[in-house]
Design a protein around this motif. Structure first.
Motif, short mmCIF file in Angstrom:
data_model
loop_
_atom_site.label_atom_id
_atom_site.label_comp_id
_atom_site.label_asym_id
_atom_site.label_seq_id
_atom_site.Cartn_x
_atom_site.Cartn_y
_atom_site.Cartn_z
N VAL A 86 -15.89 69.43 7.46
CA VAL A 86 -14.53 69.07 7.90
C VAL A 86 -14.43 67.55 8.01
O VAL A 86 -13.43 66.94 7.63
CB VAL A 86 -14.19 69.73 9.25
N GLY A 87 -15.49 66.93 8.54
CA GLY A 87 -15.50 65.47 8.69
C GLY A 87 -15.35 64.77 7.36
O GLY A 87 -14.57 63.82 7.22
N ILE A 88 -16.07 65.27 6.36
CA ILE A 88 -16.00 64.66 5.03
C ILE A 88 -14.57 64.74 4.48
O ILE A 88 -14.09 63.84 3.81
CB ILE A 88 -17.01 65.34 4.09
N GLY A 265 -16.08 59.42 13.77
CA GLY A 265 -17.23 59.89 12.99
C GLY A 265 -16.81 60.56 11.70
O GLY A 265 -17.45 60.40 10.66
N ALA A 266 -15.69 61.30 11.77
CA ALA A 266 -15.21 62.00 10.58
C ALA A 266 -14.78 61.01 9.51
O ALA A 266 -15.10 61.16 8.33
CB ALA A 266 -14.05 62.90 10.95
N MET A 309 -17.27 52.18 16.10
CA MET A 309 -16.70 53.07 17.13
C MET A 309 -17.71 54.15 17.51
O MET A 309 -17.90 54.47 18.68
CB MET A 309 -15.43 53.74 16.61
N VAL A 310 -18.36 54.71 16.49
CA VAL A 310 -19.35 55.77 16.73
C VAL A 310 -20.51 55.21 17.56
O VAL A 310 -20.97 55.85 18.51
CB VAL A 310 -19.84 56.34 15.37
N TRP A 385 -24.80 64.20 9.31
CA TRP A 385 -25.25 65.60 9.39
C TRP A 385 -26.19 65.75 10.60
O TRP A 385 -26.06 66.69 11.39
CB TRP A 385 -25.97 66.02 8.10
N PHE A 386 -27.10 64.79 10.75
CA PHE A 386 -28.03 64.85 11.88
C PHE A 386 -27.29 64.74 13.21
O PHE A 386 -27.70 65.34 14.19
CB PHE A 386 -29.10 63.76 11.78
N GLU A 387 -26.21 63.95 13.21
CA GLU A 387 -25.46 63.83 14.47
C GLU A 387 -24.95 65.20 14.90
O GLU A 387 -25.10 65.60 16.05
CB GLU A 387 -24.28 62.87 14.29
N ARG A 388 -24.35 65.95 13.97
CA ARG A 388 -23.81 67.28 14.31
C ARG A 388 -24.94 68.21 14.71
O ARG A 388 -24.81 69.00 15.65
CB ARG A 388 -23.06 67.86 13.10
N PHE A 389 -26.06 68.09 13.99
CA PHE A 389 -27.23 68.93 14.29
C PHE A 389 -27.73 68.64 15.71
O PHE A 389 -28.02 69.55 16.49
CB PHE A 389 -28.31 68.63 13.25
#
Length: 467
Positions: A86-88, A265-266, A309-310, A385-389
């Motif tokens: 979704v972020g991508i 982040g997205a 921001m992230v 990806w690691f952030e979401r993980f």
């Protein structure tokens, strides 16, 4: 001699192009047969896609137990991948809608591919919640439709239901926006087509576009209306995805910083994905004249800003976890415990990929370098990806009861489904690059006079003569 165009800005269209050259260049990939390289990429993507379909079929046939989930970690790779995809999908709408409203010329060469990417990424994202249900044949229960069960209504208090509405709206508006922008280009391909079948297909797709003043007027009006509708969607969709976490009571998720931080982040990961795809396309389709250093640099600036921001959001989380003094905060994904705990590798992968590596883009030569842009864009997406993980797995791995502390290991099915979505995305994107005008030629022509290289040169020469 017009003085309104700044001479300082670099041209956005290189090479001494005429209007006809643009048409020929944009139509070339559609009119020529596919190269060997294209077929190789397509075959690899297709194999990954078929493997993924097999993994999904196995999941549905056997049950969610084939994933690496356990009693404590009940969300794993599936929701990680869902949020990642979704972020991508966010960059496309942002590049098209928001930059259109701000009249940014540099979006012209980039927006079509970004929109296509949005739509294909949202398709991948939508797969995950469906298979995560465990009983996908009851999928229609999430929609408030009249049904034979009397009063079966979805639970409107659940953020997962808000996701259903947000994503379906996002997908439909983005698709309309994308297809509408393609109409003048489909007409161009239709008029150039020599084979009757191609002429017929592109004729249907171009909805009888004739290019009259009335047509253009309606086209412009609709573009603005849709851009206005899309803009709030950019912010709402990922905000709602973040509510999946933020409205829960799990420590480390229950946080008010999530909505703005997820949106930043997205955009960060979405722009990185656009960079990756454009770098490849630029080389494969020989679009060096249209996707220039300037485009790459502008995109990198957006990556630097959202990446900043992230990083601020990470610091906020770290500070809160430390300052609260709570034992239970010590294993939230951003805390001293996470950096040294069992998931230290995932934590540091995130820091290196999302904060340190994109930091190199502050250096101008790197920011303007095609090769490094390509590398950094891939690294950023790995980091995101690691952030979401990390958000999901680290927070769930330590419960209040030490007896239920546990680790997560993905099974081959988890990996297979993820690879499958990668393959599916690539298949869609490769087919798109062969059948659709990848850059909006009608829009490029509108900026040729103000931003084309040869015109810029004439301007400067005229200035000298005048003085």
């Amino acid at each position: 001699m017009s003085h309104y165009e700044s001479q300082v800005r670099e041209p956005l269209i290189l090479g001494h192009k005429t209007y006809h050259d643009i048409t020929v260049d944009i139509a070339r990939p559609i009119e020529t047969p596919a190269s060997k390289l294209w077929w190789i990429c397509f075959s690899i993507a297709m194999v990954a896609f078929i493997y993924g379909v097999g993994a999904i079929a196995y999941t549905i046939g056997t049950g969610i137990g084939v994933w690496g989930l356990n009693r404590t970690i009940n969300w794993g790779w599936d929701i990680t991948n869902f949020v990642w995809w979704v972020g991508i999908g966010h960059a496309g709408t942002l590049i098209s809608a928001v930059l259109l409203l701000f009249r940014q010329k540099w979006r012209m060469s980039v927006n079509r591919s970004a929109e296509a990417m949005t739509i294909f990424a949202v398709v991948q994202a939508a797969l995950f919640p469906v298979i995560h249900m465990g009983r996908p044949w009851l999928m229609y229960w999430v929609f408030p439709i009249p049904n034979q069960f009397g009063s079966l209504w979805p639970n409107f208090n659940s953020p997962l239901l808000w996701d259903v509405f947000a994503i379906s709206t996002y997908f439909s508006v983005s698709t309309v926006f994308w297809l509408m922008g393609l109409i003048p280009d489909f007409a161009m391909v239709r008029d150039r087509a020599t084979k009757p079948f191609a002429k017929k297909i592109y004729g249907i797709l171009s909805f009888g576009w004739g290019g009259g003043a009335k047509h253009w007027q309606r086209f412009e009006e609709l573009s603005l209306v849709l851009a206005g509708l899309c803009t709030p969607l950019v912010f709402s969709v990922h905000t709602i995805v973040s509510f999946d976490f933020a409205t829960s009571v799990i420590k480390g998720w229950h946080s008010t910083v999530y909505p703005p931080y997820f949106v930043a982040g997205a955009i960060f990961s979405g722009f990185a994905m656009v960079q990756t795809l454009l770098s490849v396309m630029r080389k494969v389709l020989h679009y060096e004249d249209y996707i220039t250093r300037k485009h790459i640099e502008y995109m990198n600036i957006v990556i630097v800003v959202t990446g900043g921001m992230v990083a601020v959001a990470y610091l906020t989380e770290l500070w809160i976890a430390w300052y609260s003094g709570s034992r239970y905060e010590d294993f939230t994904y951003f805390s001293p415990g996470a950096a040294t705990g069992p998931y230290w590798w995932a934590f540091w992968a995130l820091i290196i990929c999302n904060v340190l590596v994109p930091g190199l883009l502050w250096i101008r030569p790197i920011r303007r370098n095609f090769f490094w842009t390509f590398v950094i864009s891939i690294v950023v997406n790995i980091g995101m990806w690691f952030e979401r993980f990390d958000i999901i797995v680290i927070n769930l791995s330590r419960d209040y009861l030490p007896s239920s502390w546990t680790m997560f290991m993905p099974s081959w099915v988890d990996v297979g489904i993820f690879l499958g979505t990668m393959g599916f995305f690539s298949v869609l994107y490769l087919l798109y690059a062969r059948t659709f005008p990848v850059i909006s030629q009608s829009e490029l022509k509108t900026i040729l006079k103000s931003s084309g290289e040869s015109y810029k040169k004439h301007h400067t020469e005229d200035e000298h003569h005048e003085h």
